[in-house]
Design an enzyme around this catalytic site. Structure first.
Site, PDB file in Angstrom:
ATOM      1  N   ARG A  27       0.818  -1.211   0.000  1.00 22.49           N
ATOM      2  CA  ARG A  27       0.000   0.000   0.000  1.00 22.49           C
ATOM      3  C   ARG A  27       0.852   1.262   0.000  1.00 22.49           C
ATOM      4  O   ARG A  27       0.458   2.294  -0.544  1.00 22.49           O
ATOM      5  CB  ARG A  27      -0.942  -0.023   1.221  1.00 22.49           C
ATOM      6  CG  ARG A  27      -2.090  -1.044   1.062  1.00 22.49           C
ATOM      7  CD  ARG A  27      -2.684  -1.412   2.401  1.00 22.49           C
ATOM      8  NE  ARG A  27      -3.908  -2.207   2.336  1.00 22.49           N
ATOM      9  CZ  ARG A  27      -3.963  -3.529   2.144  1.00 22.49           C
ATOM     10  NH1 ARG A  27      -2.851  -4.221   1.968  1.00 22.49           N
ATOM     11  NH2 ARG A  27      -5.136  -4.162   2.134  1.00 22.49           N
ATOM     12  N   GLN A 169      -8.798  -7.313   0.562  1.00 18.19           N
ATOM     13  CA  GLN A 169      -8.368  -6.972  -0.794  1.00 18.19           C
ATOM     14  C   GLN A 169      -9.536  -6.427  -1.601  1.00 18.19           C
ATOM     15  O   GLN A 169      -9.393  -5.440  -2.330  1.00 18.19           O
ATOM     16  CB  GLN A 169      -7.755  -8.195  -1.481  1.00 18.19           C
ATOM     17  CG  GLN A 169      -6.421  -8.591  -0.846  1.00 18.19           C
ATOM     18  CD  GLN A 169      -5.801  -9.832  -1.460  1.00 18.19           C
ATOM     19  OE1 GLN A 169      -6.411 -10.486  -2.308  1.00 18.19           O
ATOM     20  NE2 GLN A 169      -4.601 -10.164  -1.032  1.00 18.19           N
ATOM     21  N   ASP A 315      -4.175 -15.411   7.451  1.00 19.40           N
ATOM     22  CA  ASP A 315      -2.899 -15.889   6.891  1.00 19.40           C
ATOM     23  C   ASP A 315      -2.097 -16.708   7.906  1.00 19.40           C
ATOM     24  O   ASP A 315      -1.089 -17.321   7.552  1.00 19.40           O
ATOM     25  CB  ASP A 315      -2.050 -14.698   6.422  1.00 19.40           C
ATOM     26  CG  ASP A 315      -2.671 -14.014   5.209  1.00 19.40           C
ATOM     27  OD1 ASP A 315      -3.480 -14.644   4.513  1.00 19.40           O
ATOM     28  OD2 ASP A 315      -2.339 -12.838   4.963  1.00 19.40           O
TER      29      ASP A 315
HETATM   30  C1  S3P Z   1      -4.464  -8.991   2.303  1.00 23.85           C
HETATM   31  C2  S3P Z   1      -5.713  -9.493   2.552  1.00 23.85           C
HETATM   32  C3  S3P Z   1      -5.987 -10.933   2.754  1.00 23.85           C
HETATM   33  C4  S3P Z   1      -4.712 -11.712   3.041  1.00 23.85           C
HETATM   34  C5  S3P Z   1      -3.607 -11.342   2.104  1.00 23.85           C
HETATM   35  C6  S3P Z   1      -3.281  -9.870   2.229  1.00 23.85           C
HETATM   36  C7  S3P Z   1      -4.302  -7.531   2.099  1.00 23.85           C
HETATM   37  O1  S3P Z   1      -6.571 -11.451   1.574  1.00 23.85           O
HETATM   38  O2  S3P Z   1      -4.955 -13.100   2.970  1.00 23.85           O
HETATM   39  O3  S3P Z   1      -2.450 -12.097   2.383  1.00 23.85           O
HETATM   40  O4  S3P Z   1      -3.149  -7.048   2.053  1.00 23.85           O
HETATM   41  O5  S3P Z   1      -5.308  -6.832   1.984  1.00 23.85           O
HETATM   42  P1  S3P Z   1      -8.167 -11.413   1.312  1.00 23.85           P
HETATM   43  O6  S3P Z   1      -8.592 -10.020   1.219  1.00 23.85           O
HETATM   44  O7  S3P Z   1      -8.366 -12.154   0.012  1.00 23.85           O
HETATM   45  O8  S3P Z   1      -8.779 -12.155   2.474  1.00 23.85           O
END
Ligand code: S3P
Length: 433
Positions: A27, A169, A315
Site C-alpha cells: 500500500r 483486498q 494468513d
Molecule cells: C491482504 C488481505 C488478505 C490476506 C492477504 C493480504 C491484504 O486477503 O490473505 O495475504 O493485504 O489486503 P483477502 O482479502 O483475500 O482475504
C-alpha cells in the site's frame, strides 16, 4: 526446485526480528505513487511480492529511489498522473498487488493488463471485477482469473456495496476505485478485516469514515505525500510466535511486531489455547500499533476456534494448525473456506502435510479438525509452492521425531526473505538444499 531439510529441535531462544509488513508495504508504494509529492518509506518489505508492486508502479511512470534494502522514496505523480505501462504488469505471486491495482487502475485513462504466476493465474478475480463494473469500470477477466484487462472507463460512480465475503483486498480495491468515482463510495464488511488501507489513506490526509462495518469515502480527494514507517509483519512473526508457544526458552521475544487489532486474531487464538504471551508496547509506526511479544513454552490445549477470529488470523491459520497438532486434545477450525483460494488451497495442502507426518485430522469444506498431542513422524512435505505452508512445517520440526523435508520452498521469498536464517538464529535446524 529448492527444499528445506529440517531436523527436529526442542527449543527456541533469543530475540527474533521479522521483516516489514507485506500488506502495508504494498500500500505504501501504491498510495505513494498517486499522492502529490514525495513519500518516504522505512521498514519496507523487499520481498518478491512487494517488489512486483514496486516495478508495476515504476512501469506506470512512478520514480522510486531505493536507498537501501528497506528504505525508499516514492515520487508521487498525483491522482491522475500515472502513465500507460508499455508492457503487461506481472504481479508474480501477489494477490494484494493485482486486486488492489485493479481498483486503482479502474479509474485511469489508459488500458492495462495484469497477470501473475501460475498460482495467481488460478485465483478468483471476479470478486473484485464485479463491484468495480457496478461502479462503471471496464474490466475483463479470463474465466474469472488473470490475465485481467482494465480499460479506461467513461466515468466511475460511487457505490454502496455489501461485501459477500470478508476480504480486505476486495474492500481496498473498491475504496481505491472510489477515489476516482463521483460521489460517495461505501463498503460494508460482513466481518472486520485488516484496515491498513483506511489507516494509510488517513495518513495521506484523506477523510475516510469508519462506522462499525461501514467504511465511506468521497471521490476526488487528493493524497498528500507522507512518511510511512512499516512495522514488522505479524504474519511472518506468526511462525515464531507458535514456535515460542511450543518451545520458547525464558527471555524469548519476537520484536517490533505490528499489532493492529484487525491482525491479532493469532494472539487471541493462542491465548484461548493457553499460551503464555506478553505484549510490550512500542511507539506506533505509520499509524499502526507495534509491540515486542514475549513467549514461553506453554502446554497448549485444543479449542473450538471462534469463527469471528478467523478473518483476523486468515494468513496465520496454517501455522495455527501446527499449534493445534502440539496441543492436548482436539482443535476445530470452521468458517475458513477462504483458505481454499489463497496461494494454494491451504486447507487441502495442510491436510496433506498433516497426513504425511501422522497427525490425525478430519478435513471439512470450511475447516479442519485436528487431534493434537502426538509426535510428528519424519516425512516429505509438498508445499505446492505456498510460502506459508513451507514455513508452517518448518515450525512443526519442534514436534517431530525425524527430519522433515519440505519441497518447493522458493516462494518463501515472496513474503519472508531470510526466513531460514532467522529460523536458524533462534534454534530451528533448517538446512537448505
Ligand atoms: C491482504 C488481505 C488478505 C490476506 C492477504 C493480504 C491484504 O486477503 O490473505 O495475504 O493485504 O489486503 P483477502 O482479502 O483475500 O482475504
Amino acid at each position: 526446485m529448492s527444499s528445506y531439510r529440517v531436523a527436529p529441535a526442542n527449543q527456541v531462544q533469543g530475540r527474533v526480528r521479522v521483516p516489514g509488513d507485506k500488506s502495508i508495504s504494498h500500500r505504501s508504494v501504491m498510495l505513494g505513487g498517486i499522492a502529490d509529492g514525495r513519500t518516504e518509506v522505512t521498514g519496507f518489505l523487499a520481498s518478491a511480492d512487494c517488489l512486483a508492486t514496486l516495478e508495476a508502479f515504476r512501469a506506470m511512470g512512478v520514480q522510486v529511489d531505493r536507498h537501501d534494502e528497506t528504505s525508499l522514496t516514492v515520487h508521487g505523480r498525483g491522482l491522475h498522473g500515472l502513465s500507460a505501462p508499455r508492457t503487461v504488469l506481472d504481479m508474480g505471486n501477489a494477490g494484494t498487488a493485482i486486486r488492489l491495482s485493479m481498483g486503482l487502475l479502474a479509474g485511469q485513462r489508459f488500458e492495462s493488463v495484469l497477470t501473475g504466476d501460475e498460482s495467481l493465474r488460478s485465483r478468483p478475480m471476479e470478486r473484485v471485477a464485479r463491484p468495480l463494473r457496478e461502479m462503471g469500470a471496464d474490466i475483463l477477466t479470463t474465466d474469472g482469473k488473470p490475465p485481467v484487462t482494465v480499460r479506461p472507463a467513461a466515468r466511475l460512480q460511487g457505490i454502496d456495496y455489501a461485501l459477500p465475503m470478508a476480504s480486505a483486498q476486495v474492500k481496498s480495491a473498491i475504496l481505491l476505485a472510489g477515489l476516482y468515482a463521483e460521489g460517495q463510495t461505501v463498503v460494508t464488511e460482513p466481518a472486520p478485516t485488516r484496515d491498513h488501507t483506511e489507516r494509510m489513506l488517513r495518513g495521506f490526509g484523506l477523510a475516510v469514515q469508519s462506522n462499525g462495518p461501514r467504511i465511506q469515502l468521497a471521490g476526488g480527494q487528493r493524497l498528500q505525500g507522507t512518511r510511512v514507517a512499516v512495522p514488522g509483519d505479524i504474519s511472518s512473526a506468526a511462525f515464531f510466535l507458535v514456535a515460542g508457544c511450543l518451545a520458547g526458552k525464558d527471555g524469548y521475544v519476537v520484536e517490533n511486531v505490528g499489532v493492529n487489532p484487525t491482525r491479532t486474531g493469532i494472539l487471541d487464538i493462542l491465548r484461548l489455547m493457553g499460551a503464555d504471551l506478553t505484549l510490550h508496547p512500542r511507539a506506533s509506526q505509520g499509524g499502526e500499533p507495534v509491540a515486542d511479544i514475549e513467549l514461553r513454552r506453554s502446554q497448549l490445549r485444543g479449542i473450538a476456534v471462534p469463527e469471528s477470529l478467523v478473518p483476523l488470523a486468515i494468513d496465520e491459520l496454517p501455522v495455527l494448525f501446527i499449534a493445534a497438532a502440539g496441543a492436548q486434545g482436539e482443535t476445530v477450525f470452521t468458517g475458513a473456506e477462504e483458505l481454499r483460494v489463497k496461494e494454494s488451497d491451504r486447507l487441502a495442502v495442510m491436510a496433506e502435510g498433516l497426513a504425511r507426518t501422522g497427525v490425525p485430522h478430519e478435513l471439512a469444506r470450511d475447516g479442519i479438525r485436528i487431534q493434537g498431542g502426538h509426535r510428528l513422524q519424519a516425512a516429505e512435505i509438498q508445499s505446492h509452492g505456498d510460502h506459508r505452508i513451507a514455513m508452517a512445517f518448518t515450525v512443526a520440526s519442534l514436534l517431530a521425531d525425524g527430519e522433515l523435508t519440505i519441497r518447493d520452498v522458493e516462494n518463501v521469498g515472496t513474503s519472508f526473505p531470510g526466513f531460514a536464517q532467522t529460523a536458524r538464529s533462534c534454534g530451528l535446524a533448517v538446512g537448505e538444499a
